[in-house]
Scaffold this motif. Sequence first.
Motif, mmCIF file in Angstrom:
data_model
loop_
_atom_site.group_PDB
_atom_site.id
_atom_site.type_symbol
_atom_site.label_atom_id
_atom_site.label_comp_id
_atom_site.label_asym_id
_atom_site.label_seq_id
_atom_site.Cartn_x
_atom_site.Cartn_y
_atom_site.Cartn_z
ATOM 1 N N ASP A 19 0.677 -1.232 0.099
ATOM 2 C CA ASP A 19 -0.045 0.050 0.148
ATOM 3 C C ASP A 19 0.761 1.163 -0.048
ATOM 4 O O ASP A 19 0.620 2.388 -0.764
ATOM 5 C CB ASP A 19 -0.771 -0.026 1.440
ATOM 6 N N ILE A 20 1.885 1.333 0.932
ATOM 7 C CA ILE A 20 2.901 2.315 0.730
ATOM 8 C C ILE A 20 3.286 2.566 -0.641
ATOM 9 O O ILE A 20 3.467 3.694 -1.077
ATOM 10 C CB ILE A 20 3.873 2.216 1.956
ATOM 11 N N VAL A 21 4.092 1.511 -1.047
ATOM 12 C CA VAL A 21 4.820 1.655 -2.384
ATOM 13 C C VAL A 21 3.990 2.002 -3.476
ATOM 14 O O VAL A 21 4.308 3.084 -4.208
ATOM 15 C CB VAL A 21 5.537 0.359 -2.761
ATOM 16 N N ASP A 22 2.490 1.606 -3.453
ATOM 17 C CA ASP A 22 1.603 2.072 -4.315
ATOM 18 C C ASP A 22 1.374 3.535 -4.321
ATOM 19 O O ASP A 22 1.153 4.306 -5.357
ATOM 20 C CB ASP A 22 0.325 1.007 -4.424
ATOM 21 N N ALA A 23 1.048 3.848 -2.982
ATOM 22 C CA ALA A 23 0.649 5.278 -2.853
ATOM 23 C C ALA A 23 1.981 6.128 -3.336
ATOM 24 O O ALA A 23 1.485 7.314 -3.909
ATOM 25 C CB ALA A 23 0.116 5.387 -1.409
ATOM 26 N N SER A 24 2.987 6.041 -3.138
ATOM 27 C CA SER A 24 4.367 6.859 -3.588
ATOM 28 C C SER A 24 4.354 6.772 -4.818
ATOM 29 O O SER A 24 4.591 7.716 -5.509
ATOM 30 C CB SER A 24 5.610 6.178 -2.764
ATOM 31 N N ILE A 25 4.283 5.588 -5.565
ATOM 32 C CA ILE A 25 4.417 5.496 -7.131
ATOM 33 C C ILE A 25 3.272 6.092 -7.737
ATOM 34 O O ILE A 25 3.459 7.013 -8.589
ATOM 35 C CB ILE A 25 4.862 4.069 -7.507
ATOM 36 N N GLU A 26 2.215 5.743 -7.334
ATOM 37 C CA GLU A 26 0.933 6.316 -8.228
ATOM 38 C C GLU A 26 0.702 7.696 -7.699
ATOM 39 O O GLU A 26 0.059 8.342 -8.508
ATOM 40 C CB GLU A 26 -0.388 5.603 -7.473
ATOM 41 N N SER A 27 1.223 8.349 -6.493
ATOM 42 C CA SER A 27 1.109 9.825 -6.379
ATOM 43 C C SER A 27 2.212 10.540 -7.049
ATOM 44 O O SER A 27 1.969 11.705 -7.201
ATOM 45 C CB SER A 27 1.216 9.728 -4.813
ATOM 46 N N ILE A 28 3.029 9.968 -7.685
ATOM 47 C CA ILE A 28 3.930 10.961 -8.505
ATOM 48 C C ILE A 28 3.064 11.370 -9.807
ATOM 49 O O ILE A 28 3.030 10.441 -10.573
ATOM 50 C CB ILE A 28 5.352 10.184 -8.986
ATOM 51 N N SER A 29 2.661 12.589 -9.794
ATOM 52 C CA SER A 29 1.676 12.954 -10.910
ATOM 53 C C SER A 29 2.488 13.020 -12.207
ATOM 54 O O SER A 29 1.924 13.190 -13.268
ATOM 55 C CB SER A 29 0.957 14.271 -10.403
ATOM 56 N N ASP A 30 3.842 13.236 -11.958
ATOM 57 C CA ASP A 30 4.694 13.420 -13.310
ATOM 58 C C ASP A 30 5.985 13.036 -13.042
ATOM 59 O O ASP A 30 6.927 13.501 -12.338
ATOM 60 C CB ASP A 30 4.614 14.985 -13.798
ATOM 61 N N ILE A 31 6.441 11.836 -13.479
ATOM 62 C CA ILE A 31 7.656 11.375 -13.407
ATOM 63 C C ILE A 31 8.953 12.175 -13.985
ATOM 64 O O ILE A 31 9.842 12.339 -13.173
ATOM 65 C CB ILE A 31 7.717 9.815 -14.123
ATOM 66 N N GLU A 32 8.314 12.977 -14.866
ATOM 67 C CA GLU A 32 9.340 13.890 -15.407
ATOM 68 C C GLU A 32 9.843 15.107 -14.101
ATOM 69 O O GLU A 32 10.820 15.466 -14.008
ATOM 70 C CB GLU A 32 8.993 14.775 -16.696
ATOM 71 N N THR A 33 8.907 15.258 -13.659
ATOM 72 C CA THR A 33 8.977 16.600 -12.463
ATOM 73 C C THR A 33 9.485 16.227 -11.349
ATOM 74 O O THR A 33 9.781 16.919 -10.404
ATOM 75 C CB THR A 33 7.864 17.510 -12.642
ATOM 76 N N GLY A 34 8.916 14.867 -11.019
ATOM 77 C CA GLY A 34 9.003 14.381 -9.692
ATOM 78 C C GLY A 34 8.121 14.965 -8.713
ATOM 79 O O GLY A 34 8.146 14.623 -7.343
ATOM 80 N N ARG A 35 6.984 15.763 -8.940
ATOM 81 C CA ARG A 35 5.862 15.997 -8.203
ATOM 82 C C ARG A 35 5.419 14.900 -7.459
ATOM 83 O O ARG A 35 5.006 13.965 -7.718
ATOM 84 C CB ARG A 35 5.021 16.881 -8.670
ATOM 85 N N VAL A 36 4.953 15.075 -5.900
ATOM 86 C CA VAL A 36 4.525 13.929 -5.293
ATOM 87 C C VAL A 36 2.965 14.630 -4.578
ATOM 88 O O VAL A 36 3.002 15.618 -4.180
ATOM 89 C CB VAL A 36 5.046 13.404 -4.131
ATOM 90 N N ALA A 37 1.706 14.001 -5.159
ATOM 91 C CA ALA A 37 0.512 14.207 -4.401
ATOM 92 C C ALA A 37 0.449 13.623 -2.907
ATOM 93 O O ALA A 37 1.064 12.792 -2.678
ATOM 94 C CB ALA A 37 -0.557 13.795 -5.190
ATOM 95 N N ASP A 38 -0.479 14.089 -2.212
ATOM 96 C CA ASP A 38 -0.763 13.817 -0.915
ATOM 97 C C ASP A 38 -1.242 12.429 -0.853
ATOM 98 O O ASP A 38 -2.239 12.148 -1.637
ATOM 99 C CB ASP A 38 -1.664 15.118 -0.098
ATOM 100 N N ASP A 39 -1.022 11.441 0.005
ATOM 101 C CA ASP A 39 -1.692 10.065 0.464
ATOM 102 C C ASP A 39 -1.506 9.802 1.884
ATOM 103 O O ASP A 39 -0.220 10.255 2.496
ATOM 104 C CB ASP A 39 -1.207 9.061 -0.373
ATOM 105 N N GLU A 40 -2.666 9.610 2.578
ATOM 106 C CA GLU A 40 -2.681 9.723 4.129
ATOM 107 C C GLU A 40 -1.685 8.652 4.624
ATOM 108 O O GLU A 40 -0.997 8.803 5.820
ATOM 109 C CB GLU A 40 -4.103 9.321 4.509
ATOM 110 N N ILE A 41 -1.382 7.607 4.001
ATOM 111 C CA ILE A 41 -0.260 6.568 4.428
ATOM 112 C C ILE A 41 1.034 7.119 4.388
ATOM 113 O O ILE A 41 1.936 6.462 4.845
ATOM 114 C CB ILE A 41 -0.580 5.139 3.539
ATOM 115 N N LEU A 42 1.387 8.217 3.452
ATOM 116 C CA LEU A 42 2.709 8.862 3.328
ATOM 117 C C LEU A 42 2.843 10.092 4.412
ATOM 118 O O LEU A 42 4.101 10.416 4.683
ATOM 119 C CB LEU A 42 2.858 9.296 2.071
#
Length: 168
Positions: free
Chosen positions: A6-29
Amino acid sequence: YEDVDDIVDASIESISDIETGRVADDEILDGATITHDKDNNIITIDYGTGVEGPGGRIRKGVIIITYSDLRWIPGAFRQVTFENFSIDDVKVEGTRRLENTAETTEDNPEFTVTLVGGKLTFTDSTTATREVNKVRTWNRAPNPLNDEVSVTGIAGGSRRAGVTYGME
């Protein structure tokens, strides 16, 4: 290992743009320091000396994810390792890998999942081990509500009391 997934999925799936490395919010993170080294395709999730997350679970230490591409791309992989990582003081060890083994993006997505050296060490020093080698196939239907996932493969290890198990 499900919590780690769940943690891994949240971190990878929350990267909204692999090129810029932006990360969206997820409670588990929440409370973790997330570093994305896009040049080397490495995501590091660091819970430090302890962060209380959803359900009151305390996570400590570091999860390291190496990846090649988005998981939907044939041949893409993600591999997870740990540095002094624990959940509620249960130490988590091993190398977990998910690899897209589909031939094309037109095929049903197929993922080989392995866990090598899986080990949980509990506060009383007892351990449980686990090894996994399975394939998950996502059988897509015209209506996504009718999609199905099939799993084949093997898993095995030992429980805390030393009893071994295996499944196919």
